[in-house]
Write a protein that holds these residues in place. Structure first.
Motif, PDB file in Angstrom:
ATOM      1  N   PRO A   7       0.838  -1.203   0.000  1.00  0.00           N
ATOM      2  CA  PRO A   7       0.000   0.000   0.000  1.00  0.00           C
ATOM      3  C   PRO A   7       0.872   1.253   0.000  1.00  0.00           C
ATOM      4  O   PRO A   7       2.019   1.224   0.482  1.00  0.00           O
ATOM      5  N   LYS A   8       0.332   2.341  -0.500  1.00  0.00           N
ATOM      6  CA  LYS A   8       1.095   3.585  -0.589  1.00  0.00           C
ATOM      7  C   LYS A   8       1.738   3.994   0.745  1.00  0.00           C
ATOM      8  O   LYS A   8       2.916   4.357   0.767  1.00  0.00           O
ATOM      9  N   PRO A   9       1.028   3.939   1.887  1.00  0.00           N
ATOM     10  CA  PRO A   9       1.655   4.369   3.133  1.00  0.00           C
ATOM     11  C   PRO A   9       2.793   3.462   3.605  1.00  0.00           C
ATOM     12  O   PRO A   9       3.530   3.823   4.517  1.00  0.00           O
ATOM     13  N   MET A  10       2.920   2.261   2.982  1.00  0.00           N
ATOM     14  CA  MET A  10       3.991   1.342   3.367  1.00  0.00           C
ATOM     15  C   MET A  10       5.170   1.371   2.398  1.00  0.00           C
ATOM     16  O   MET A  10       6.140   0.631   2.581  1.00  0.00           O
ATOM     17  N   LEU A  11       5.119   2.216   1.391  1.00  0.00           N
ATOM     18  CA  LEU A  11       6.246   2.305   0.462  1.00  0.00           C
ATOM     19  C   LEU A  11       7.445   2.932   1.152  1.00  0.00           C
ATOM     20  O   LEU A  11       7.307   3.899   1.910  1.00  0.00           O
ATOM     21  N   PRO A  12       8.655   2.413   0.885  1.00  0.00           N
ATOM     22  CA  PRO A  12       9.852   3.003   1.496  1.00  0.00           C
ATOM     23  C   PRO A  12      10.011   4.457   1.068  1.00  0.00           C
ATOM     24  O   PRO A  12      10.124   4.760  -0.121  1.00  0.00           O
ATOM     25  N   THR A  13      10.024   5.337   2.040  1.00  0.00           N
ATOM     26  CA  THR A  13      10.088   6.773   1.790  1.00  0.00           C
ATOM     27  C   THR A  13      11.125   7.360   2.730  1.00  0.00           C
ATOM     28  O   THR A  13      10.932   7.352   3.948  1.00  0.00           O
ATOM     29  N   ALA A  14      12.250   7.805   2.179  1.00  0.00           N
ATOM     30  CA  ALA A  14      13.351   8.280   3.022  1.00  0.00           C
ATOM     31  C   ALA A  14      13.737   7.223   4.055  1.00  0.00           C
ATOM     32  O   ALA A  14      13.934   7.506   5.230  1.00  0.00           O
ATOM     33  N   GLY A  15      13.800   5.977   3.597  1.00  0.00           N
ATOM     34  CA  GLY A  15      14.377   4.913   4.405  1.00  0.00           C
ATOM     35  C   GLY A  15      13.431   4.072   5.224  1.00  0.00           C
ATOM     36  O   GLY A  15      13.822   3.001   5.692  1.00  0.00           O
ATOM     37  N   VAL A  16      12.190   4.530   5.435  1.00  0.00           N
ATOM     38  CA  VAL A  16      11.219   3.752   6.207  1.00  0.00           C
ATOM     39  C   VAL A  16       9.856   3.896   5.530  1.00  0.00           C
ATOM     40  O   VAL A  16       9.665   4.783   4.690  1.00  0.00           O
ATOM     41  N   PRO A  17       8.879   3.041   5.868  1.00  0.00           N
ATOM     42  CA  PRO A  17       7.545   3.234   5.303  1.00  0.00           C
ATOM     43  C   PRO A  17       7.034   4.647   5.575  1.00  0.00           C
ATOM     44  O   PRO A  17       7.236   5.187   6.673  1.00  0.00           O
ATOM     45  N   PHE A  18       6.366   5.230   4.595  1.00  0.00           N
ATOM     46  CA  PHE A  18       5.903   6.606   4.763  1.00  0.00           C
ATOM     47  C   PHE A  18       5.114   6.786   6.045  1.00  0.00           C
ATOM     48  O   PHE A  18       5.253   7.800   6.754  1.00  0.00           O
ATOM     49  N   LEU A  19       4.273   5.823   6.382  1.00  0.00           N
ATOM     50  CA  LEU A  19       3.433   5.941   7.569  1.00  0.00           C
ATOM     51  C   LEU A  19       4.263   6.131   8.831  1.00  0.00           C
ATOM     52  O   LEU A  19       3.824   6.794   9.773  1.00  0.00           O
ATOM     53  N   GLU A  20       5.454   5.584   8.874  1.00  0.00           N
ATOM     54  CA  GLU A  20       6.288   5.727  10.068  1.00  0.00           C
ATOM     55  C   GLU A  20       6.658   7.183  10.321  1.00  0.00           C
ATOM     56  O   GLU A  20       6.768   7.624  11.475  1.00  0.00           O
ATOM     57  N   HIS A  21       6.851   7.949   9.260  1.00  0.00           N
ATOM     58  CA  HIS A  21       7.137   9.372   9.442  1.00  0.00           C
ATOM     59  C   HIS A  21       5.957  10.078  10.095  1.00  0.00           C
ATOM     60  O   HIS A  21       6.129  10.884  11.027  1.00  0.00           O
ATOM     61  N   LEU A  22       4.737   9.787   9.623  1.00  0.00           N
ATOM     62  CA  LEU A  22       3.553  10.403  10.210  1.00  0.00           C
ATOM     63  C   LEU A  22       3.363   9.963  11.656  1.00  0.00           C
ATOM     64  O   LEU A  22       3.075  10.787  12.542  1.00  0.00           O
TER      65      LEU A  22
END
Length: 359
Positions: free
Chosen positions: A28-43
């Protein structure tokens, strides 16, 4: 940090992310690696950092990927629960769907694909100070024509929810983050599709409910397209967008554990090189997102593009404004530009040239 009053956080992460395919075929989009971790982790890091402990994730598409990674949330300093939506019920329906797990009188609700710099404490303070039923984060954007606009009165009270127009009356748009009084959330109808933007909020205005806007000009980006996804990842790496989950210090690039970077490689523009990926001699990466286990060949140039997990880019190839799916193989000397998307597992022979067409 502790909040003056306890608050639940709700994050809506049920969408299929079709605009980001082929990346979202495997996650899913929120689980795509984004700056090293799943995007959701940043939020979630931003939610945790203001003292919220209880988070409810409204999931649907590939729901198991969230539970497998985040579990009960304890490893992330949170208490996470999940609600799985079997049939899409719209934004309002998804919000109503989590009501049974709320513990407090106030819920801070997020669309799970928005990267934002809003001061969450200030947003909650606006809600409390106005004794609001609902408070919306409204962000000012340079060109609001691509969005519906939300004008407010001098006291911040929302006046209308307007559709897209070439002549919007305000530069304020709905930023996809809301504070709900619990009783208002519980009043959303059940058992049918409900749009919070087209039904819930306009209905509240008509009924005289106290609907306010928290207006700012902070960082804001909808990560719904490949170009926006690349930009968002780069902005997190460079520190332009706020996060408490970056696995390293902000800078021109981020290289994850186990990655191999050869000599004379140039990494810039907030590029990320994933775990166990390889970047060979004299390659140039500018605002690139390279997923785990990928290989970038000698003298290859990757600009504003995503390279999927285990993909291979041949020597001297140019990938610009493109998405390369997981496991795809791009031969030496290829040129892939102009929004091209290569599906997972596809092989393009040496010196192939492709422009603006999916393969």
């Amino acid at each position: 940090m502790s909040l003056k009053n306890p608050v639940d956080a709700v994050v809506l992460v049920g969408g299929k992310g079709t605009r980001l395919r082929p990346l979202t075929l495997s996650a899913p989009k929120p689980m795509l690696p984004t700056a090293g971790v799943p995007f959701l982790e940043h939020l979630l890091s931003r939610i945790r950092d203001i003292g919220i402990e209880h988070v409810v994730l409204g999931t649907s598409y590939k729901a198991e990927t969230f539970t497998e990674y985040f579990g009960d949330g304890s490893a992330f300093g949170l208490d996470i629960e999940y609600v799985v939506e079997d049939e899409p019920m719209g934004t309002g329906g998804a919000i109503r769907n989590v009501a049974g797990l709320l513990r407090h009188d106030t819920a801070l609700v997020f669309n799970g694909d928005i990267l934002s710099g809003v001061d969450l404490n200030a947003l909650l303070a606006t809600h409390a100070d106005n004794q609001a039923d609902v408070t919306l984060h409204l962000v000012r954007v340079p060109d609001p024509r691509a969005f519906g606009s939300v004008p407010t009165a001098a006291d911040g009270r929302v006046e209308a929810f307007l559709e897209k127009t070439d002549a919007p009356p305000t530069d304020q748009i709905n930023a996809g983050c809301y504070v709900f009084k619990r009783t208002v959330l519980e009043a959303i109808p059940t058992g049918r599709v409900v749009s919070v933007e087209r039904e819930t909020f306009p209905g509240l205005l008509e009924s005289g409910a106290r609907v306010f806007g928290h207006v700012d000009s902070t960082y804001w980006l909808d990560l719904g397209t490949p170009a926006a996804f690349v930009q968002g990842s780069a902005d997190l790496v460079t520190g332009t967008a706020p996060t408490g989950a970056l696995p390293g210090e902000p800078g021109a690039h981020l290289v994850l554990s186990g990655a191999t970077i050869a000599e004379d490689v140039v990494l810039g523009g907030g590029s990320t090189v994933g775990a166990n990926a390889t970047v060979e001699k004299a390659a140039v990466l500018e605002s690139a997102v390279v997923f785990d286990d990928a290989v970038i060949g000698e003298r290859a140039r990757i600009n504003r593009s995503v390279i999927g997990k285990g993909a291979r880019i041949g020597a001297g190839s140019v990938v610009e404004d493109a998405v390369i799916g997981d496991g795809a193989v791009i031969g030496a000397g290829c040129e892939l530009r102009g929004g091209l998307r290569v599906w997972p597992g596809v092989e393009i022979p040496e010196h192939g040239v492709r422009f603006s067409a999916d393969v």
